[in-house]
Design a protein around this motif. Structure first.
Motif, PDB file in Angstrom:
ATOM      1  N   ILE A 167     -13.880  -0.218  -1.189  1.00 26.09           N
ATOM      2  CA  ILE A 167     -12.899  -1.140  -1.741  1.00 26.09           C
ATOM      3  C   ILE A 167     -13.465  -1.760  -3.017  1.00 26.09           C
ATOM      4  N   ARG A 174     -13.210   0.934   4.330  1.00 24.82           N
ATOM      5  CA  ARG A 174     -12.154   0.197   5.036  1.00 24.82           C
ATOM      6  C   ARG A 174     -11.033   1.137   5.466  1.00 24.82           C
ATOM      7  N   GLY A 176      -7.059   0.752   7.005  1.00 30.85           N
ATOM      8  CA  GLY A 176      -5.967  -0.195   7.191  1.00 30.85           C
ATOM      9  C   GLY A 176      -4.689   0.511   7.568  1.00 30.85           C
ATOM     10  N   ILE A 189      -6.864  -4.115   9.817  1.00 32.56           N
ATOM     11  CA  ILE A 189      -7.943  -3.509   9.044  1.00 32.56           C
ATOM     12  C   ILE A 189      -9.263  -3.606   9.797  1.00 32.56           C
ATOM     13  N   SER A 191     -13.509  -2.882   8.646  1.00 32.40           N
ATOM     14  CA  SER A 191     -14.373  -2.612   7.497  1.00 32.40           C
ATOM     15  C   SER A 191     -15.816  -2.459   7.946  1.00 32.40           C
ATOM     16  N   ALA A 226     -17.471   0.686  11.840  1.00 37.45           N
ATOM     17  CA  ALA A 226     -16.434  -0.348  11.843  1.00 37.45           C
ATOM     18  C   ALA A 226     -15.590  -0.158  13.094  1.00 37.45           C
TER      19      ALA A 226
END
Length: 268
Positions: A167, A174, A176, A189, A191, A226
């Motif tokens: 990002i 990330r 989303g 989301i 990350s 993540a």
């Protein structure tokens, strides 16, 4: 980046080990930083370290090997279209060719909208040869969504899911997904803590639909980097009509500067 690893220490292999009164764990040599240790256990026989296996073709909804084209190898005839003449280059050993996106305007269009509209538990996986020197912000490995414009004729996406390797220009990985654009709190989301490394890495997004909550995990080279919950599943997006590799639903975002190979979508 900091990743948890199973570390088996074979005590029987250590010379002169008798009548142990204490155990110290650490790293010798000129090393700086922090080492976190958890779940210290003593076994008569050490548990096996998990190793990756080929997931096979069960549940394979679409598959792109980029052997000089964007043909679908899943048998579902979902051949894609390469836009702006990206190159095909040598991939990792044993994987033949890969598609190379220039970070300017190269991208791939996939005819998978009806597939997205059926997916609950889902895995999307690919090899990425990321160029950390590319300057585009909010680049996308993939972005599957629906086209819409606001009253001023500007692209205003609402339904989409994406995976960004970085990002901004120096941020983290990330994933989303949303059915209400990027309004406050609309996107589910997750990350990573660290940036995407340069060179070839394997990325995977795993979404699991649950009775109480839906979970999502992002894997980098087989390790979870993540995780979290998601209020939205892929099928909630409906039949998406802008299904892109290397391009964002948002016009201001950068195009992907990276190679891609073995892009696969599983409905499990």
């Amino acid at each position: 980046g900091p990743l948890w690893k199973q570390w088996n220490i074979d005590l029987a292999s250590l010379p002169g080990l008798q009548a142990v009164r204490s155990v110290t764990l650490g790293v010798s040599g000129a090393v700086r930083g922090k080492l976190y240790v958890d779940d210290l256990r003593l076994y008569r026989a050490a548990p096996e370290v998990p190793s990756p296996v080929d997931p096979g073709t069960a549940g394979l909804a679409a598959s792109y090997s980029f052997e000089g084209d964007v043909k679908d190898g899943s048998g579902h005839k979902l051949d894609g279209t390469a836009v702006n003449d990206p190159r095909y280059v040598d991939s990792l050993s044993g994987l033949g060719k890969a598609i190379e996106l220039d970070g300017v305007n190269d991208h791939v269009v996939l005819p998978i909208g009806t597939v997205i509209s059926t997916l609950t538990s889902t895995t999307i996986a690919t090899w990425v040869n990321f160029d950390t020197g590319s300057t585009g912000q909010w680049q996308r490995v993939f972005d599957f969504g629906t086209y819409s414009v606001d009253v001023n004729g500007v692209s205003d996406p609402n339904f989409y899911m994406f995976l960004s390797p970085r990002i901004l220009t120096n941020g983290v990985i990330r994933f989303g997904i949303t059915t209400n654009g990027n309004a406050a709190g609309a996107e589910s989301i997750v990350s990573s803590l660290n940036m995407m490394p340069g060179g070839w890495s394997h990325l995977a997004v795993v979404i699991e639909a649950g009775a109480d909550a839906n979970t999502v995990q992002v894997y980098l080279n087989g390790d979870v980097v993540a995780r979290g919950t998601t209020a939205t599943l892929p099928r909630d997006l409906g039949v998406t009509d802008q299904n892109w590799l290397g391009r964002s639903q948002y016009d201001a975002d950068g195009y992907l500067g990276a190679g891609l190979d073995e892009f696969r979508i599983y409905d499990r």
